[in-house]
Write a protein that holds these residues in place. Sequence first.
Motif, PDB file in Angstrom:
ATOM      1  N   TRP A 290      42.064  53.921 -74.643  1.00  0.00           N
ATOM      2  CA  TRP A 290      40.917  52.664 -73.985  1.00  0.00           C
ATOM      3  C   TRP A 290      41.141  52.930 -72.342  1.00  0.00           C
ATOM      4  O   TRP A 290      40.010  53.225 -71.323  1.00  0.00           O
ATOM      5  CB  TRP A 290      41.684  51.157 -74.487  1.00  0.00           C
ATOM      6  CG  TRP A 290      42.964  51.072 -73.723  1.00  0.00           C
ATOM      7  CD1 TRP A 290      43.979  51.229 -73.753  1.00  0.00           C
ATOM      8  CD2 TRP A 290      42.751  50.127 -71.938  1.00  0.00           C
ATOM      9  NE1 TRP A 290      44.810  50.390 -73.095  1.00  0.00           N
ATOM     10  CE2 TRP A 290      44.155  49.647 -71.940  1.00  0.00           C
ATOM     11  CE3 TRP A 290      41.618  49.799 -71.376  1.00  0.00           C
ATOM     12  CZ2 TRP A 290      44.596  48.961 -71.011  1.00  0.00           C
ATOM     13  CZ3 TRP A 290      42.274  49.345 -70.216  1.00  0.00           C
ATOM     14  CH2 TRP A 290      43.872  48.559 -69.834  1.00  0.00           C
ATOM     15  N   VAL A 291      42.311  53.402 -71.921  1.00  0.00           N
ATOM     16  CA  VAL A 291      42.111  54.168 -70.417  1.00  0.00           C
ATOM     17  C   VAL A 291      41.166  55.079 -70.051  1.00  0.00           C
ATOM     18  O   VAL A 291      40.363  54.710 -68.555  1.00  0.00           O
ATOM     19  CB  VAL A 291      43.447  53.982 -69.485  1.00  0.00           C
ATOM     20  CG1 VAL A 291      43.626  53.959 -68.476  1.00  0.00           C
ATOM     21  CG2 VAL A 291      44.187  53.004 -70.180  1.00  0.00           C
ATOM     22  N   ARG A 292      41.317  56.176 -70.992  1.00  0.00           N
ATOM     23  CA  ARG A 292      40.453  57.327 -70.333  1.00  0.00           C
ATOM     24  C   ARG A 292      39.325  56.652 -70.498  1.00  0.00           C
ATOM     25  O   ARG A 292      38.233  57.490 -69.561  1.00  0.00           O
ATOM     26  CB  ARG A 292      40.887  58.085 -70.692  1.00  0.00           C
ATOM     27  CG  ARG A 292      42.463  58.879 -70.844  1.00  0.00           C
ATOM     28  CD  ARG A 292      42.871  60.359 -71.744  1.00  0.00           C
ATOM     29  NE  ARG A 292      42.708  60.123 -73.154  1.00  0.00           N
ATOM     30  CZ  ARG A 292      43.884  59.762 -73.640  1.00  0.00           C
ATOM     31  NH1 ARG A 292      44.930  59.341 -73.376  1.00  0.00           N
ATOM     32  NH2 ARG A 292      43.270  59.257 -75.332  1.00  0.00           N
ATOM     33  N   GLN A 293      38.849  55.959 -71.469  1.00  0.00           N
ATOM     34  CA  GLN A 293      37.488  55.968 -71.919  1.00  0.00           C
ATOM     35  C   GLN A 293      36.745  54.861 -70.592  1.00  0.00           C
ATOM     36  O   GLN A 293      35.645  55.517 -70.852  1.00  0.00           O
ATOM     37  CB  GLN A 293      37.149  54.808 -72.866  1.00  0.00           C
ATOM     38  CG  GLN A 293      37.588  56.076 -74.343  1.00  0.00           C
ATOM     39  CD  GLN A 293      37.675  55.299 -76.128  1.00  0.00           C
ATOM     40  OE1 GLN A 293      37.666  53.795 -75.539  1.00  0.00           O
ATOM     41  NE2 GLN A 293      37.591  55.882 -76.695  1.00  0.00           N
ATOM     42  N   ALA A 294      37.894  53.712 -70.661  1.00  0.00           N
ATOM     43  CA  ALA A 294      37.328  53.102 -69.566  1.00  0.00           C
ATOM     44  C   ALA A 294      36.690  53.903 -68.117  1.00  0.00           C
ATOM     45  O   ALA A 294      35.967  54.009 -67.387  1.00  0.00           O
ATOM     46  CB  ALA A 294      37.937  51.695 -68.833  1.00  0.00           C
ATOM     47  N   ALA A 295      37.791  55.565 -67.385  1.00  0.00           N
ATOM     48  CA  ALA A 295      37.491  56.233 -66.881  1.00  0.00           C
ATOM     49  C   ALA A 295      36.885  56.782 -66.428  1.00  0.00           C
ATOM     50  O   ALA A 295      35.346  56.900 -65.317  1.00  0.00           O
ATOM     51  CB  ALA A 295      39.007  55.943 -66.175  1.00  0.00           C
ATOM     52  N   THR A 296      36.763  57.409 -67.985  1.00  0.00           N
ATOM     53  CA  THR A 296      34.880  58.409 -67.983  1.00  0.00           C
ATOM     54  C   THR A 296      33.490  57.568 -67.992  1.00  0.00           C
ATOM     55  O   THR A 296      32.349  57.318 -67.343  1.00  0.00           O
ATOM     56  CB  THR A 296      34.887  58.485 -69.267  1.00  0.00           C
ATOM     57  OG1 THR A 296      36.982  59.448 -69.491  1.00  0.00           O
ATOM     58  CG2 THR A 296      34.571  59.596 -69.500  1.00  0.00           C
ATOM     59  N   ALA A 297      33.786  56.203 -69.021  1.00  0.00           N
ATOM     60  CA  ALA A 297      32.830  54.659 -68.557  1.00  0.00           C
ATOM     61  C   ALA A 297      32.521  54.761 -66.671  1.00  0.00           C
ATOM     62  O   ALA A 297      30.952  54.675 -66.424  1.00  0.00           O
ATOM     63  CB  ALA A 297      32.700  54.039 -68.924  1.00  0.00           C
ATOM     64  N   LYS A 302      28.993  55.578 -61.946  1.00  0.00           N
ATOM     65  CA  LYS A 302      28.997  55.536 -60.587  1.00  0.00           C
ATOM     66  C   LYS A 302      28.333  57.065 -60.493  1.00  0.00           C
ATOM     67  O   LYS A 302      27.335  56.964 -59.476  1.00  0.00           O
ATOM     68  CB  LYS A 302      30.393  55.902 -60.206  1.00  0.00           C
ATOM     69  CG  LYS A 302      31.163  54.666 -59.333  1.00  0.00           C
ATOM     70  CD  LYS A 302      32.495  54.670 -58.753  1.00  0.00           C
ATOM     71  CE  LYS A 302      31.900  55.322 -57.136  1.00  0.00           C
ATOM     72  NZ  LYS A 302      32.824  55.332 -56.308  1.00  0.00           N
ATOM     73  N   SER A 303      28.245  57.986 -60.775  1.00  0.00           N
ATOM     74  CA  SER A 303      27.025  59.003 -60.717  1.00  0.00           C
ATOM     75  C   SER A 303      26.363  59.214 -61.149  1.00  0.00           C
ATOM     76  O   SER A 303      25.258  59.669 -60.531  1.00  0.00           O
ATOM     77  CB  SER A 303      28.242  60.275 -61.352  1.00  0.00           C
ATOM     78  OG  SER A 303      27.996  60.494 -62.817  1.00  0.00           O
ATOM     79  N   SER A 304      25.790  57.856 -62.203  1.00  0.00           N
ATOM     80  CA  SER A 304      24.341  58.081 -61.866  1.00  0.00           C
ATOM     81  C   SER A 304      24.013  56.616 -60.999  1.00  0.00           C
ATOM     82  O   SER A 304      22.452  57.011 -60.366  1.00  0.00           O
ATOM     83  CB  SER A 304      23.930  57.268 -63.676  1.00  0.00           C
ATOM     84  OG  SER A 304      24.330  55.623 -63.550  1.00  0.00           O
ATOM     85  N   ASN A 305      24.474  56.246 -60.797  1.00  0.00           N
ATOM     86  CA  ASN A 305      24.201  54.797 -59.157  1.00  0.00           C
ATOM     87  C   ASN A 305      23.817  55.638 -58.257  1.00  0.00           C
ATOM     88  O   ASN A 305      22.893  55.908 -57.929  1.00  0.00           O
ATOM     89  CB  ASN A 305      25.333  54.469 -59.407  1.00  0.00           C
ATOM     90  CG  ASN A 305      25.085  52.021 -60.039  1.00  0.00           C
ATOM     91  OD1 ASN A 305      23.937  52.724 -60.934  1.00  0.00           O
ATOM     92  ND2 ASN A 305      26.019  52.195 -59.857  1.00  0.00           N
TER      93      ASN A 305
END
Length: 308
Positions: A290-297, A302-305
């Motif tokens: 879940w930590v990896r998924q949260a970091a990726t999300a 951030k990159s889409s912003n």
Amino acid sequence: MNSTLFDAYVADEKKIEPKDWMPDAYRKTLVRQISQHAHSEVVGMLPEANWISRAPSLKRKAILMAKVQDEAGHGLYLYSAAETLGVEREDLYLDLLEGKAKYSSIFNYPTQSWADIGAIGWLVDGAAIMNQVPLCKCSYGPYARAMVRVCKEESFHQRQGFQIMLVMTEGSAEQKAMAQDAMNRWWWPALMMFGPPDGDSPNSAQSMKWNIKRFSNDELRQKFVDMTVPQAELIGLTVPDADLKWNEQTGHYDFGEIDWSEFKRVIKGGGPCNVQRLAACNKAWNDGTWVRQAATAYAEKKSSNATR
Ligand code: FAQ
């Protein structure tokens, strides 16, 4: 560049950088060694982390936590160095989790008492420094530079381990016996960290030619014995080797035969803690999904912003 020019370039002590041409076998050797090294740092956290909650004082606990965190950092620098060779960190790590990748044999032994934390710092980090200081001059730039910082931190680790042993050998008879018992159990596995004898080391000749390894396995092992025996004498511990003897002629210590059958068994998965170590790594990986998924999300958000 071609192979001949490359060999001359590294023989001239020049550094190879990620975008430089390199022979496939050089790249492969580096990925193998650097990834095994990274895995060793990560698995190496486990035996010591086992004692964080049982450290004998707040000060010892703080030091041990810092050391274990340093080892995690070393793993990260090393995976980053490996990635500069065009491999993915996750693929390397999955090989470890599936039991396909090697890591140092030493971390398959259990930590049975607090004195083992002293013995690991003194002997295991001591052996690691002996092996890794020459790697600061290895021909591959990112690995060499990572090693400079790693070695600085390892020397603090070695000093704290020796200091634990020193305090225990100056303590009660029971504490001194604990220190000796730890020395007895860690001495031979520490000698095995340097790898098989030179005559039995398939990778050494080529790695030395490429200036990846700067000394052979046996040379480094001998340097370690020569450095460590006087330290053991200073704190009144006996090296568990009946054949250990100073040799006036060679100017080195002669020492007894290493049990290479034990070494082979441990690297094939049959050491006392291999199963436990891989289970702990797999559990941490699964618990951390879940930590990896949260970091990726978060990174994606951030990159889409940023592109809006
Ligand atoms: N355990 O032909 P060689 C640390 C394998 S970090 C397991 O001589 P090479 C910090 C070797 O991989 C400790 N496997 O190989 C710390 C090869 O297998 P492969 C780790 C071993 O690569 C402290 C095969 O045997 N340090 O302690 C071992 O030229 C405290 C044939 O051997 C490094 O990794 C072993 N002991 O030389 C963390 C340093 N020895 O791949 C936490 C960088 C050998 O052909 C707490 N690595 N093998 O299937 C090196 O310097 C080298 O890779 C050697 C081996 C010297 C380890």
